[in-house]
Design a protein around this motif. Structure first.
Motif, short mmCIF file in Angstrom:
data_model
loop_
_atom_site.label_atom_id
_atom_site.label_comp_id
_atom_site.label_asym_id
_atom_site.label_seq_id
_atom_site.Cartn_x
_atom_site.Cartn_y
_atom_site.Cartn_z
N ASP A 96 0.83 -1.20 0.00
CA ASP A 96 0.00 0.00 0.00
C ASP A 96 0.87 1.26 0.00
OD1 ASP A 96 -2.25 -1.58 0.03
OD2 ASP A 96 -2.56 -1.41 2.20
N SER A 97 1.97 1.21 0.74
CA SER A 97 2.87 2.37 0.78
C SER A 97 3.51 2.61 -0.58
CB SER A 97 3.95 2.17 1.85
OG SER A 97 4.87 1.15 1.48
N MET A 98 3.82 1.53 -1.30
CA MET A 98 4.42 1.66 -2.62
C MET A 98 3.42 2.24 -3.63
SD MET A 98 7.62 0.76 -2.55
CE MET A 98 7.58 1.74 -1.05
N LYS A 99 2.13 2.10 -3.32
CA LYS A 99 1.09 2.65 -4.19
C LYS A 99 0.77 4.09 -3.85
CE LYS A 99 -1.10 -1.87 -4.97
NZ LYS A 99 -2.33 -2.68 -4.73
N GLY A 100 1.49 4.63 -2.84
CA GLY A 100 1.31 6.04 -2.49
C GLY A 100 0.34 6.31 -1.36
N ALA A 101 0.00 5.30 -0.58
CA ALA A 101 -0.91 5.50 0.54
C ALA A 101 -0.30 6.44 1.57
CB ALA A 101 -1.26 4.16 1.19
#
Length: 223
Positions: A96-101
């Motif tokens: 999720d963090s890699m998706k910009g969350a």
């Protein structure tokens, strides 16, 4: 040769005594707000990591209490299951963090995760209560980490009101210093080791041998 961590365990136990004293003082001042009691296991489902010194300490005490046999096997089995579940949660949060969350939203999501501690028995009591991590010892009173206040959702501390608050950042700094001095003492080859944090489940099942602690010379490529 078996390593002797007694000096660093003593430093850790001194810090634990300070933490217990702080908890007791807040409990005396605001007994009406604290709901901690035997059988309450809200904190035993929280997802958090512990420092190197804490991991070594609880691993040592666990093996002292359960050196072999069915009880150890059952706890290790529960620890393995919990660790797999924690890994899946963390992996998803990483994706999720890699998706910009939003990092703050991810941290809040992590704080809401519920995974049963492998040291919690069928009667909702901790099998290693006297050796439980500092995070467990402070659960139930107001704390602050990274500038944000936290407290147990079952407590009766009222939002917005001023209460004595424990700085977890300060405590983590002190734990980090003990871990760093321990690594210097054993001359570990792993510079990152003092900053390694793991869940309680991982601390229970890890073999803290010479290889893990970085006491063996790194293997050269091709050998």
């Amino acid at each position: 040769m078996k390593l002797d961590f007694s000096e660093f365990f003593a430093q850790y136990e001194a810090l634990v005594a300070e933490v217990d004293s702080v908890f007791n003082r807040v409990a005396d001042m605001h007994s009406d707000c604290i709901t901690c009691d035997t059988g309450c296991s809200d904190c035993c489902h929280a997802l958090f990591d512990i420092s190197l010194i804490e991991a070594l300490y609880i691993n040592h005490k666990f093996l002292e209490r359960y050196p072999f046999g069915e009880e150890q096997s059952n706890i290790v089995g529960a620890a393995n299951a919990a660790d797999r579940a924690i890994y899946k949660r963390k992996r998803q949060l990483y994706r999720d963090s890699m998706k910009g969350a939003d990092p703050r939203e991810l941290l809040e999501a992590m704080a809401k995760e519920r995974i049963r501690c492998p040291l919690l028995n069928d009667e909702n009591k901790c099998l290693m209560y006297e050796f439980r991590p500092i995070t467990c010892r402070l659960y139930g009173i107001p704390t602050n980490i990274g500038g944000k206040a936290h407290t147990c959702g079952l407590s009766k501390f009222e939002p917005g009101k001023p209460y004595p608050t424990v700085s977890l950042d300060t405590i983590q700094d002190r734990l980090g210093k003990i871990s760093l001095e321990l690594c210097k003492s054993i001359k570990s080859n792993y510079k990152e080791l003092p900053g390694v944090f793991v869940p309680v489940s991982m601390a229970l099942i890890t073999n803290y041998d010479d290889e893990y602690l970085g006491l063996k010379a790194p293997k050269k490529k091709g050998k």
